[in-house]
Design a protein around this motif. Structure first.
Motif, PDB file in Angstrom:
ATOM      1  N   LEU A 127       0.833  -1.210   0.000  1.00  0.00           N
ATOM      2  CA  LEU A 127       0.000   0.000   0.000  1.00  0.00           C
ATOM      3  C   LEU A 127       0.862   1.251   0.000  1.00  0.00           C
ATOM      4  N   ARG A 128       0.528   2.178  -0.890  1.00  0.00           N
ATOM      5  CA  ARG A 128       1.272   3.429  -0.990  1.00  0.00           C
ATOM      6  C   ARG A 128       0.435   4.633  -0.573  1.00  0.00           C
ATOM      7  N   TYR A 129      -0.813   4.673  -0.988  1.00  0.00           N
ATOM      8  CA  TYR A 129      -1.666   5.840  -0.725  1.00  0.00           C
ATOM      9  C   TYR A 129      -2.932   5.376  -0.010  1.00  0.00           C
ATOM     10  N   LEU A 130      -3.145   5.907   1.183  1.00  0.00           N
ATOM     11  CA  LEU A 130      -4.330   5.550   1.966  1.00  0.00           C
ATOM     12  C   LEU A 130      -5.102   6.816   2.309  1.00  0.00           C
ATOM     13  N   TYR A 131      -6.354   6.875   1.858  1.00  0.00           N
ATOM     14  CA  TYR A 131      -7.219   8.021   2.098  1.00  0.00           C
ATOM     15  C   TYR A 131      -8.501   7.523   2.783  1.00  0.00           C
ATOM     16  N   ILE A 132      -8.655   7.857   4.050  1.00  0.00           N
ATOM     17  CA  ILE A 132      -9.903   7.573   4.769  1.00  0.00           C
ATOM     18  C   ILE A 132     -10.358   8.897   5.363  1.00  0.00           C
ATOM     19  N   SER A 133     -11.314   9.534   4.734  1.00  0.00           N
ATOM     20  CA  SER A 133     -11.717  10.877   5.167  1.00  0.00           C
ATOM     21  C   SER A 133     -13.224  11.063   5.090  1.00  0.00           C
ATOM     22  N   HIS A 134     -13.697  11.997   5.919  1.00  0.00           N
ATOM     23  CA  HIS A 134     -15.127  12.317   5.991  1.00  0.00           C
ATOM     24  C   HIS A 134     -15.952  11.055   6.254  1.00  0.00           C
ATOM     25  N   THR A 135     -15.505  10.305   7.274  1.00  0.00           N
ATOM     26  CA  THR A 135     -16.267   9.170   7.784  1.00  0.00           C
ATOM     27  C   THR A 135     -16.447   9.413   9.277  1.00  0.00           C
ATOM     28  N   ASN A 136     -16.928   8.386   9.986  1.00  0.00           N
ATOM     29  CA  ASN A 136     -17.018   8.476  11.440  1.00  0.00           C
ATOM     30  C   ASN A 136     -16.192   7.380  12.107  1.00  0.00           C
ATOM     31  N   ILE A 137     -15.090   6.989  11.468  1.00  0.00           N
ATOM     32  CA  ILE A 137     -14.193   6.060  12.136  1.00  0.00           C
ATOM     33  C   ILE A 137     -13.643   6.727  13.393  1.00  0.00           C
ATOM     34  N   SER A 138     -13.427   5.919  14.410  1.00  0.00           N
ATOM     35  CA  SER A 138     -13.003   6.466  15.696  1.00  0.00           C
ATOM     36  C   SER A 138     -11.822   5.658  16.225  1.00  0.00           C
ATOM     37  N   SER A 139     -11.530   5.828  17.500  1.00  0.00           N
ATOM     38  CA  SER A 139     -10.382   5.201  18.150  1.00  0.00           C
ATOM     39  C   SER A 139      -9.086   5.881  17.716  1.00  0.00           C
ATOM     40  N   GLN A 140      -7.964   5.342  18.128  1.00  0.00           N
ATOM     41  CA  GLN A 140      -6.669   5.953  17.868  1.00  0.00           C
ATOM     42  C   GLN A 140      -6.101   5.484  16.530  1.00  0.00           C
ATOM     43  N   ILE A 141      -5.252   6.324  15.923  1.00  0.00           N
ATOM     44  CA  ILE A 141      -4.539   5.896  14.712  1.00  0.00           C
ATOM     45  C   ILE A 141      -3.601   4.764  15.121  1.00  0.00           C
ATOM     46  N   PRO A 142      -3.745   3.582  14.527  1.00  0.00           N
ATOM     47  CA  PRO A 142      -2.974   2.422  14.997  1.00  0.00           C
ATOM     48  C   PRO A 142      -1.482   2.532  14.694  1.00  0.00           C
ATOM     49  N   ASP A 143      -0.688   1.919  15.556  1.00  0.00           N
ATOM     50  CA  ASP A 143       0.762   1.879  15.359  1.00  0.00           C
ATOM     51  C   ASP A 143       1.165   0.982  14.198  1.00  0.00           C
ATOM     52  N   PHE A 144       0.273   0.073  13.794  1.00  0.00           N
ATOM     53  CA  PHE A 144       0.685  -0.897  12.775  1.00  0.00           C
ATOM     54  C   PHE A 144       1.012  -0.263  11.422  1.00  0.00           C
ATOM     55  N   PHE A 145       0.656   1.001  11.230  1.00  0.00           N
ATOM     56  CA  PHE A 145       0.995   1.644   9.957  1.00  0.00           C
ATOM     57  C   PHE A 145       2.509   1.739   9.759  1.00  0.00           C
ATOM     58  N   SER A 146       3.252   1.726  10.839  1.00  0.00           N
ATOM     59  CA  SER A 146       4.709   1.777  10.721  1.00  0.00           C
ATOM     60  C   SER A 146       5.280   0.507  10.091  1.00  0.00           C
ATOM     61  N   GLN A 147       4.454  -0.545   9.989  1.00  0.00           N
ATOM     62  CA  GLN A 147       4.887  -1.802   9.370  1.00  0.00           C
ATOM     63  C   GLN A 147       4.778  -1.762   7.846  1.00  0.00           C
ATOM     64  N   ILE A 148       4.008  -0.824   7.322  1.00  0.00           N
ATOM     65  CA  ILE A 148       3.776  -0.760   5.868  1.00  0.00           C
ATOM     66  C   ILE A 148       4.788   0.211   5.276  1.00  0.00           C
ATOM     67  N   LYS A 149       5.966  -0.282   4.978  1.00  0.00           N
ATOM     68  CA  LYS A 149       7.098   0.572   4.607  1.00  0.00           C
ATOM     69  C   LYS A 149       6.929   1.258   3.254  1.00  0.00           C
ATOM     70  N   THR A 150       5.941   0.849   2.485  1.00  0.00           N
ATOM     71  CA  THR A 150       5.722   1.437   1.162  1.00  0.00           C
ATOM     72  C   THR A 150       4.880   2.708   1.212  1.00  0.00           C
ATOM     73  N   LEU A 151       4.310   3.040   2.359  1.00  0.00           N
ATOM     74  CA  LEU A 151       3.368   4.156   2.446  1.00  0.00           C
ATOM     75  C   LEU A 151       4.007   5.480   2.036  1.00  0.00           C
ATOM     76  N   VAL A 152       3.289   6.211   1.190  1.00  0.00           N
ATOM     77  CA  VAL A 152       3.711   7.526   0.715  1.00  0.00           C
ATOM     78  C   VAL A 152       2.836   8.618   1.327  1.00  0.00           C
ATOM     79  N   THR A 153       1.538   8.377   1.395  1.00  0.00           N
ATOM     80  CA  THR A 153       0.589   9.373   1.899  1.00  0.00           C
ATOM     81  C   THR A 153      -0.411   8.721   2.844  1.00  0.00           C
ATOM     82  N   LEU A 154      -0.657   9.381   3.971  1.00  0.00           N
ATOM     83  CA  LEU A 154      -1.714   8.984   4.904  1.00  0.00           C
ATOM     84  C   LEU A 154      -2.660  10.171   5.082  1.00  0.00           C
ATOM     85  N   ASP A 155      -3.917   9.980   4.709  1.00  0.00           N
ATOM     86  CA  ASP A 155      -4.922  11.032   4.850  1.00  0.00           C
ATOM     87  C   ASP A 155      -6.079  10.486   5.674  1.00  0.00           C
ATOM     88  N   PHE A 156      -6.191  10.955   6.928  1.00  0.00           N
ATOM     89  CA  PHE A 156      -7.297  10.559   7.795  1.00  0.00           C
ATOM     90  C   PHE A 156      -8.108  11.793   8.196  1.00  0.00           C
TER      91      PHE A 156
END
Length: 335
Positions: free
Chosen positions: A125-154
């Motif tokens: 995964l390189r680009y992750l866009y999750i916006s204008h929803t009602n997801i809750s809780s904390q941003i998980p630490d596991f994103f640090s495992q996805i070394k290919t990530l370029v953009t995170l939009d929450f």
């Protein structure tokens, strides 16, 4: 059975066999997509997702397969504007699409709950866009495992908790956009350790507090927006004449530093510092900024004469109003 009948049966069987083998969609990907649809309550917006059709034939809403390498694995999934009639969580089955490069979940107010751990399985995964929803809780630490990530939009969800310090370990991350949530606590010191690729940090409209880490001075941010939080202290570390900064938005915080001592990027085109505790004089270097389009330093503790020249007089008095003792055009003349 006559010879003609046998021939007709063989023709039909061969036709179905050819159709089955001609389908480009990977069977595991197709199974995952159909399970995603099921977990979302089979919304009408995904009515094109049919078990009888090829998910790579460009008729499946929001599904794109990799045709460049001819692997035909699903590499782009867009689950935006699903018009869900009741609340659903982000489907865990998304984690069964191992070749995803792009994942977009936007404008779904009935998407709720936490980000599922299965997302960590998306190791491409390189680009992750999750916006204008009602997801809750904390941003998980596991994103640090996805070394290919370029953009995170929450942006514009209902996320809470603190910022995950581990994000700075991502070697390809270019930017984070977490505006419009309920994230609290301080900006981690580790955020000064993002790679040289990291150029954009927008955390506006949250509940962040505490002082800006001095480590952020190491960043060369093109765009930074920390507005509408409860941050305090010295934000001058975000400035610098040798940086490529284009826009700095710090409005509506409790920042306090001497603006007259900051270095300014020659590429700066936007500066919004209103409603803080910033003091000192306006730096004369502002007159040399050829690209300045937006500017506001109102409601601070600034003093002295507004530098004359450049584009500073193009902004009206409201951009300078309610300071301790600023004067000169477009404000009343200094006495």
């Amino acid at each position: 059975m006559s010879r003609l009948s046998i021939i007709l049966v063989l023709v039909v069987v061969l036709s179905f066999t050819k159709a089955a083998f001609s389908e480009l969609c990977n069977p595991q990907d197709k199974e995952a997509l159909l399970q995603i649809k099921k977990e979302l309550g089979n919304p009408t917006t995904l009515s094109s997702w049919l078990s009888t059709t090829d998910c790579c034939n460009k008729t499946w809403q929001g599904v794109v397969c990799d045709t460049d390498t001819q692997t035909y694995r699903v590499n782009n999934l867009d689950l935006s504007n699903l018009n869900l009639p009741k609340p659903y969580s982000i489907p865990s089955s998304i984690g069964n699409l191992p070749y995803l490069n792009f994942l977009t979940i936007r404008s779904n107010p009935n998407i709720v709950g936490a980000i599922p751990p299965a997302i960590a399985n998306l190791t491409k995964l390189r680009y992750l866009y999750i916006s204008h929803t009602n997801i809750s809780s904390q941003i998980p630490d596991f994103f640090s495992q996805i070394k290919t990530l370029v953009t995170l939009d929450f942006s514009y969800n209902a996320l809470t908790g603190s910022l995950p310090a581990s994000l700075s370990s991502l070697p390809n991350l270019v930017g984070i956009t977490f505006d419009g949530n309920q994230i609290s606590g301080a900006i981690p010191d580790s955020y000064g350790s993002f790679s040289s690729l990291f150029t954009s940090m927008t955390l506006s409209r949250n509940r962040l507090s505490g002082k800006i880490p001095a480590t952020l001075a190491k960043l060369n941010l093109a765009f930074v927006d920390l507005s509408r939080n409860m941050l305090e202290g010295d934000a001058s570390v975000l400035f610098g004449s040798s940086k490529n900064t284009q826009k700095i938005i710090l409005a509506k915080n409790l920042f306090a530093f001497d603006l007259g001592k900051v270095g300014l990027s020659e590429n700066l085109n936007g500066l919004d510092l209103r409603n803080n505790l910033i003091y000192g004089m306006l730096p004369k270097g502002l007159t040399a900024l050829e690209h300045l389009k937006t500017f506001n330093v109102s409601y601070n503790g600034l003093c002295g004469e507004i530098p004359q020249g450049g584009k500073l007089q193009r902004f009206d008095a409201s951009s300078y109003a309610h300071n301790k003792c600023l004067c000169g055009s477009p404000l009343p003349a200094c006495t």
